[in-house]
Write an enzyme that holds these catalytic residues in place. Structure first.
Site, PDB file in Angstrom:
ATOM      1  N   TRP A  16       0.838  -1.203   0.000  1.00 39.67           N
ATOM      2  CA  TRP A  16       0.000   0.000   0.000  1.00 39.67           C
ATOM      3  C   TRP A  16       0.870   1.249   0.000  1.00 39.67           C
ATOM      4  CZ3 TRP A  16      -4.366  -0.683  -1.958  1.00 39.67           C
ATOM      5  CH2 TRP A  16      -5.053  -1.897  -1.772  1.00 39.67           C
ATOM      6  N   LYS A  47     -12.325  -1.664   7.046  1.00 36.47           N
ATOM      7  CA  LYS A  47     -11.632  -2.539   7.991  1.00 36.47           C
ATOM      8  C   LYS A  47     -12.242  -2.412   9.387  1.00 36.47           C
ATOM      9  CE  LYS A  47      -8.370  -2.637   4.671  1.00 36.47           C
ATOM     10  NZ  LYS A  47      -8.020  -3.783   3.826  1.00 36.47           N
ATOM     11  N   ASP A  70      -1.803   6.859   6.139  1.00 34.68           N
ATOM     12  CA  ASP A  70      -2.891   6.006   5.649  1.00 34.68           C
ATOM     13  C   ASP A  70      -3.222   4.989   6.735  1.00 34.68           C
ATOM     14  OD1 ASP A  70      -4.584   4.207   4.457  1.00 34.68           O
ATOM     15  OD2 ASP A  70      -3.182   3.587   2.881  1.00 34.68           O
TER      16      ASP A  70
END
Length: 360
Positions: free
Chosen positions: A101, A196, A172
């Protein structure tokens, strides 16, 4: 039967939240219709969105000089929005690369014609480590320093907050959002997808310090312009209303179950039990250096990869789902986000022990 869902995202949601949403699905707030059917401009939804923001501010301790935005496109959309909003074309930004990511964020910044300086790259360890404090220097002229506190795929988490000096720190938090106490003042921008810990897919929550809202390029598309979105209360376009509604319910659930201090303690205890089971076995292994192990995503391998398929079949039969590791890593991955119960983690540990006894 409700299963124990270890999916990395979209992920398991708190059962009380799902039950409340189900009870309100066809008649929300006495309106005779669902929140899915109500206008985002209507009084009921305006109150819903305002309550979600107020509760987020209370739970996370968001200072008054930060704006909260509810944005479409998830975290991936913000990979583009960050350089648009914080740098001029050809400007310079610093990144820490600790996994897939981080790498995607770096790639997108380069697509936006940003001069990216990767201050630390953990590729040599196959992304099983995080950079040690003091091992890199943040250039004073960088527009921001970006990092990913928790890498969902590799199961790597920063044990500390990077020092950035006067350079705005951008993070992030997609896979660790509101999983423990958070000092918002350490950051210029906090963002993450909700799928999530905070709700369904499609919504990103962004917390941005107000003084950073004046840095956007003049040609940034309005939908990605944080200042424009702040001025319109995140409603320049029709927002993902159901996702915001569920976000609000989950924030109240966090609040009602002790807030971030209690949430952090529960998550730490869950992860500690699972890592102890892995480390105490010669049959299972976790590849991540201990100081960088994630509390949210726990990858592990079996001593004999030929047994992976049998492990997954047996787990499914035991009501333990979505344990297959990411295709780039292999093995297994147990994502134990906020909504994962002690019962679910204990059931996984018991199953792992039983499988080892019969297959080792």
């Amino acid at each position: 039967m409700r299963v124990h869902n270890f999916s990395a995202g979209p992920a398991q949601l708190p059962l009380p939240v799902l039950e409340q949403a189900a009870s309100e699905l066809t008649d929300w707030r006495g309106s005779g219709m669902s929140v899915l059917e109500d206008s985002h401009r209507a009084k009921n939804f305006a109150a819903c969105a305002a309550d979600a923001e107020a509760t987020l501010r209370a739970v996370a301790g968001v200072p008054d000089n930060y704006r909260v935005l509810f944005l479409s496109g998830g975290a991936t959309g913000q990979f583009s929005a960050i350089p648009f909003n914080l740098t001029a074309a050809g400007g310079r930004a610093a990144y820490l690369n600790t996994g897939q990511w981080s790498a995607k964020a770096i790639e997108e910044a380069r697509r936006q014609h940003v001069e990216v300086e990767v201050l630390a790259d953990e590729a040599a360890s196959s992304y099983t480590t995080t950079p040690a404090p003091g091992s890199y220097t943040v250039p004073a002229e960088a527009a921001y320093l970006h990092y990913t506190p928790n890498e969902t795929i590799g199961g790597v988490e920063f044990p500390d907050v990077p020092e950035a000096g006067d350079v705005p720190l951008v993070a992030d938090f997609s896979s660790s959002y509101l999983s423990r106490p958070l000092d918002v003042r350490r950051y210029g921008v906090i963002y993450g997808g909700c799928q999530k810990n905070l709700g369904p897919a499609g919504l990103a929550v962004l917390i941005v310090r107000e003084d950073l809202l004046d840095r956007a390029r003049p040609d940034v598309p309005a939908i990605w312009d944080w200042k424009v979105m702040a001025a319109t209360d995140s409603m320049l376009n029709t927002p993902p209303t159901f996702s915001i509604y569920l976000l609000g319910l989950i924030l109240h659930w966090i609040q009602d179950t002790g807030g971030l201090v209690a949430m952090g303690e529960r998550n730490e205890a869950k992860a500690a039990r699972l890592y102890a089971a892995i480390d105490g076995s010669d049959f299972y292994a976790n590849p991540v250096e201990p100081r960088s192990r994630s509390r949210m995503n726990v990858p592990f391998t079996l001593a004999d990869p030929a047994l992976d398929a049998d492990f997954l079949v047996g787990a499914h039969e035991a009501g333990l789902t979505n344990l297959k590791g990411h295709r780039s890593v292999g093995g297994m991955r147990a994502s134990i986000y906020n909504a994962m119960s002690d019962e679910g983690v204990n059931a996984l540990i018991d199953y792992m022990a039983d499988f080892e006894r019969t297959r080792a």
